[in-house]
Write a protein that holds these residues in place. Sequence first.
Motif, PDB file in Angstrom:
ATOM      1  N   THR A 165       0.986  -0.837   0.192  1.00  0.00           N
ATOM      2  CA  THR A 165      -0.338   0.373  -0.647  1.00  0.00           C
ATOM      3  C   THR A 165       0.859   1.031   0.141  1.00  0.00           C
ATOM      4  N   VAL A 166       0.790   2.188  -0.759  1.00  0.00           N
ATOM      5  CA  VAL A 166       1.382   3.648  -1.004  1.00  0.00           C
ATOM      6  C   VAL A 166       0.565   4.466  -1.533  1.00  0.00           C
ATOM      7  N   MET A 167       0.568   5.460  -1.028  1.00  0.00           N
ATOM      8  CA  MET A 167      -0.336   6.480  -1.192  1.00  0.00           C
ATOM      9  C   MET A 167      -1.846   6.527  -1.439  1.00  0.00           C
ATOM     10  N   GLY A 168      -2.848   5.671  -0.372  1.00  0.00           N
ATOM     11  CA  GLY A 168      -4.174   5.118  -0.915  1.00  0.00           C
ATOM     12  C   GLY A 168      -3.839   4.172  -2.053  1.00  0.00           C
ATOM     13  N   PHE A 169      -3.261   3.387  -2.399  1.00  0.00           N
ATOM     14  CA  PHE A 169      -3.489   2.745  -3.564  1.00  0.00           C
ATOM     15  C   PHE A 169      -2.745   0.430  -2.821  1.00  0.00           C
ATOM     16  N   THR A 170      -3.276   0.139  -3.077  1.00  0.00           N
ATOM     17  CA  THR A 170      -3.247  -1.277  -2.613  1.00  0.00           C
ATOM     18  C   THR A 170      -2.791  -2.550  -3.696  1.00  0.00           C
ATOM     19  N   SER A 171      -1.999  -2.595  -4.145  1.00  0.00           N
ATOM     20  CA  SER A 171      -1.947  -3.682  -5.609  1.00  0.00           C
ATOM     21  C   SER A 171      -1.584  -5.332  -4.379  1.00  0.00           C
ATOM     22  N   TYR A 172      -2.282  -6.041  -5.440  1.00  0.00           N
ATOM     23  CA  TYR A 172      -2.131  -7.007  -5.109  1.00  0.00           C
ATOM     24  C   TYR A 172      -1.116  -7.936  -5.883  1.00  0.00           C
ATOM     25  N   SER A 173       0.053  -8.313  -5.726  1.00  0.00           N
ATOM     26  CA  SER A 173       1.112  -9.279  -6.678  1.00  0.00           C
ATOM     27  C   SER A 173       0.975 -10.624  -6.515  1.00  0.00           C
ATOM     28  N   TRP A 174       0.453 -11.462  -7.671  1.00  0.00           N
ATOM     29  CA  TRP A 174       0.479 -12.763  -7.382  1.00  0.00           C
ATOM     30  C   TRP A 174       1.906 -13.224  -7.030  1.00  0.00           C
ATOM     31  N   THR A 175       2.032 -13.763  -6.256  1.00  0.00           N
ATOM     32  CA  THR A 175       3.728 -14.094  -5.664  1.00  0.00           C
ATOM     33  C   THR A 175       4.677 -14.725  -7.269  1.00  0.00           C
ATOM     34  N   LYS A 176       4.294 -16.351  -7.069  1.00  0.00           N
ATOM     35  CA  LYS A 176       5.136 -16.739  -7.819  1.00  0.00           C
ATOM     36  C   LYS A 176       5.395 -16.673  -9.243  1.00  0.00           C
ATOM     37  N   ALA A 177       4.511 -15.457  -9.859  1.00  0.00           N
ATOM     38  CA  ALA A 177       4.449 -14.842 -11.298  1.00  0.00           C
ATOM     39  C   ALA A 177       4.814 -13.990 -11.683  1.00  0.00           C
ATOM     40  N   ALA A 178       4.737 -12.550 -10.454  1.00  0.00           N
ATOM     41  CA  ALA A 178       5.263 -11.301 -10.513  1.00  0.00           C
ATOM     42  C   ALA A 178       3.918 -10.771 -11.470  1.00  0.00           C
ATOM     43  N   ILE A 179       2.790 -11.044 -11.287  1.00  0.00           N
ATOM     44  CA  ILE A 179       1.071 -10.193 -11.952  1.00  0.00           C
ATOM     45  C   ILE A 179       0.405  -9.897 -11.078  1.00  0.00           C
ATOM     46  N   PRO A 180       0.290  -8.579 -11.350  1.00  0.00           N
ATOM     47  CA  PRO A 180      -0.932  -7.681 -10.581  1.00  0.00           C
ATOM     48  C   PRO A 180      -2.539  -8.666 -11.200  1.00  0.00           C
ATOM     49  N   LEU A 181      -2.557  -8.351  -9.392  1.00  0.00           N
ATOM     50  CA  LEU A 181      -4.084  -9.247  -9.871  1.00  0.00           C
ATOM     51  C   LEU A 181      -4.850  -8.018  -9.075  1.00  0.00           C
ATOM     52  N   LYS A 182      -4.816  -7.284  -8.414  1.00  0.00           N
ATOM     53  CA  LYS A 182      -5.594  -6.364  -8.066  1.00  0.00           C
ATOM     54  C   LYS A 182      -4.917  -4.970  -7.831  1.00  0.00           C
ATOM     55  N   VAL A 183      -5.528  -4.227  -8.126  1.00  0.00           N
ATOM     56  CA  VAL A 183      -4.612  -2.696  -7.742  1.00  0.00           C
ATOM     57  C   VAL A 183      -6.119  -1.867  -7.300  1.00  0.00           C
ATOM     58  N   THR A 184      -6.379  -1.298  -6.269  1.00  0.00           N
ATOM     59  CA  THR A 184      -7.527  -0.120  -6.069  1.00  0.00           C
ATOM     60  C   THR A 184      -6.748   0.835  -5.147  1.00  0.00           C
ATOM     61  N   GLY A 185      -7.617   2.241  -5.369  1.00  0.00           N
ATOM     62  CA  GLY A 185      -7.464   2.936  -4.719  1.00  0.00           C
ATOM     63  C   GLY A 185      -7.273   4.284  -5.020  1.00  0.00           C
ATOM     64  N   SER A 186      -7.081   5.692  -4.412  1.00  0.00           N
ATOM     65  CA  SER A 186      -7.323   7.258  -5.642  1.00  0.00           C
ATOM     66  C   SER A 186      -6.684   8.181  -5.327  1.00  0.00           C
ATOM     67  N   ILE A 187      -6.526   8.937  -6.236  1.00  0.00           N
ATOM     68  CA  ILE A 187      -5.656   9.945  -5.742  1.00  0.00           C
ATOM     69  C   ILE A 187      -6.073  11.227  -6.245  1.00  0.00           C
ATOM     70  N   MET A 188      -5.576  12.270  -5.732  1.00  0.00           N
ATOM     71  CA  MET A 188      -6.066  13.593  -6.041  1.00  0.00           C
ATOM     72  C   MET A 188      -7.109  13.326  -7.645  1.00  0.00           C
ATOM     73  N   GLY A 189      -7.667  13.413  -7.356  1.00  0.00           N
ATOM     74  CA  GLY A 189      -9.471  13.244  -8.212  1.00  0.00           C
ATOM     75  C   GLY A 189      -9.887  11.737  -9.324  1.00  0.00           C
ATOM     76  N   VAL A 190      -8.033  10.735  -9.190  1.00  0.00           N
ATOM     77  CA  VAL A 190      -8.162   9.603 -10.059  1.00  0.00           C
ATOM     78  C   VAL A 190      -8.471   8.515  -8.934  1.00  0.00           C
ATOM     79  N   SER A 191      -9.454   7.607  -9.590  1.00  0.00           N
ATOM     80  CA  SER A 191      -9.599   6.496  -9.201  1.00  0.00           C
ATOM     81  C   SER A 191      -9.289   5.879  -9.781  1.00  0.00           C
ATOM     82  N   ILE A 192      -8.471   4.227  -9.941  1.00  0.00           N
ATOM     83  CA  ILE A 192      -8.243   2.811  -9.885  1.00  0.00           C
ATOM     84  C   ILE A 192      -8.866   1.818  -9.087  1.00  0.00           C
ATOM     85  N   ASN A 193      -9.128   0.456 -10.235  1.00  0.00           N
ATOM     86  CA  ASN A 193     -10.208  -0.225  -9.229  1.00  0.00           C
ATOM     87  C   ASN A 193      -9.424  -1.444 -10.331  1.00  0.00           C
TER      88      ASN A 193
END
Length: 305
Positions: free
Chosen positions: A165-193
């Motif tokens: 978790t950094v700056m209100g964003f949380t990333s879930y990265s598949w440990t064995k494959a180093a692939i992001p499975l989920k990224v969620t959060g918002s900053i400066m009016g930009v929201s990502i899910n």
Amino acid sequence: MRLFGKKMLTAGLALCLGMAWATGAGAAENPFLLKKIPFKSAIIDYKMSGSSNGAAKLYLKGDLRAKHTDAVTKVFGMTNKEKKIDITKTKTVIHVDLIKKEATETGNPMYYMAQEYDKLNPAEQKTVRKNAEHMGASIASGLTGGGKPEVKKGTYKGKPVDIVTVMGFTSYSWTKAAIPLKVTGSIMGVSINEEATNIKTNVSMPGNAFKVPGGIKVRFDKQADQKMREMARNWIDMLKDPEFGKNGQAGAAGGLGALFNPSAAKNRDPESQSEAETSDQGGDDADETLKQGMKMLKGIFGSSD
């Protein structure tokens, strides 16, 4: 705040989340080479909501990765329709715009980083890993108000993940494959899910998964490729310096500046420019440099989104 300033904060987030994965390799490994997937193939479906709404599908097989995206993004009063395919191989990257019916190819920026890293002796490689990790931690500390981002272990869709978790964003990265499975959060009016809704491994790939659609000509972008090569050389040259970070350039603002414009950042006197001069200097050049830097960072995340 200018749009470029908001882009810089978003870039800082990408760096902080990605640096832990890039520098977490063992001493004998090249940290700029993507981790090999622990299965023959995979297809991952993603749902996107927030500032971007739509869907994406990621295909993985051997050294091939392709992300097919169909989404609408609304940010800062602007609406942008995206329908694209990003095809990543070990040495090359192809970006296909299905709306404009055009495609551009460059070398893979992370491969250029890996090449420069391999030219170093073991002592220099150790310094690069140490400085890169320090850079990521310093930027994260500056952007989050102090403290190093903690990497937690967990599960998502039944897969083991590293949670950062950094700056209100949380990333879930598949440990064995180093692939992001989920990224969620918002900053400066930009929201990502963006989250994986379906994960299948060891499956057959459709015939068009890694191909540029017929009728679309691929153009090699020589100028962008040269900038990526230069950035790779400059960044590795900067990170192999034992004195890196001792003059403040590894901090939040300095770290980002050093990443996207290593030559200028390395020789910059922190007291020689005012805040106004820093924020307004070279807008067009800064945007282009940031764009190339982001292409490099995206390689760290394991996709060419």
